[in-house]
Design a protein around this motif. Sequence first.
Motif: not given
Length: 380
Positions: A119, A285, A289-290, A293, A295, A328
Amino acid sequence: MTIGLAKLTTLTTCFHVAEVVRENDYVNRRGLTTTTHDSFTLVNSDFYTVACTAKDGKTWSNTVAGIRRDEDVRASTGWDKVPADGLRVNYLMIGFDSLSRNTFIRTLPKSYAFLSDVLGAQVLEGYNIVGDGTPQQLIPILTGKTELELPETRRRMGKQAQYVNSYPFVWDDFKKNGYVTMFAEDQPHIGTFTYRLRGFDAPPTHHYMRPFFVSVYPEYKDHPKLCLRNTPRHKVFFRYIEDFMAEYRSEPKFAFAFHSELSHDDFNLVSVADNDLLALLTSLRDQGHLNDTILVLMSDHGHRFTTIRSTQQGKQEERLPFMALVLPQSVKDSYPSAVGNVRVNVHRLTTPLTSTLPCRTSSTFSGARLGQLTERGYPL
């Protein structure tokens, strides 16, 4: 959200369902009660008790959590209500109690590797506490102020104590700007805003998980250790996060979920959640959603009570909690200077008073700027 029970009907004759409805932060009441053979829809609460009677006469019961479909919430939220100068991203914070940065790396290695290597999280190496205990970290993150600067809310002050709703919480800003909001915390007997403080008068967010744990906490002795029936309690907690993100996939969202049970009183127990936290992050992921977003994965402080506190290492780690940000691609592309600032500040001293500002400015953001040293905290 509609809960389907059809797959169990070959074994059972009926399901008795009752909603768990919040009266206040310490008491629930029984809500809508119904009997069904296949499914039911959540109306007044995210939480409900289910009692099943099998064809052989045996019974089973449990308390279950989900996200109800609230049309009033949908009517008052939406991207069309987000200010034009907003970042136009969701904001998801997942926190753990009593985990230093080093303890997070040691006990949750798979999750940490996924955060860092997959990520691309920015992990703040100089993130430091500003007081002793959970409220002293979370209040600045969520309000931008210390407890001493806010209205009196300590329970021991009796009638002088206001409800914690009087605080200028960041989720109120998001709510005013068209966001659906959620706050979840899993230890009702030591809640951040209810153990020493008076708690909330009205629910602080659109979806609020405290009533669920107020309901099930007295029943822990009747379940396997750390479980509700055959499901680990931390997985119930993680699933609530997933359900929230899924139910409001098309709406702007702010969520803060703070988990304590596995890490508050034990130095290593949180390691049992590594695979499940990894699964949660992977699902976020894979479900996309990411993509929109911010996080934040964080903790409030390091361990305060275990034997490691008697060592020099333990004393240092207690003051150095975990804080990681995953941005993101849309934010990286649109605000390269802001992202560059975050990378630079990875190696600098940061505090909860600093980290509140990226959160608070997500709904209205005018771009990166040079921090003013006269300000107590300024954006990362």
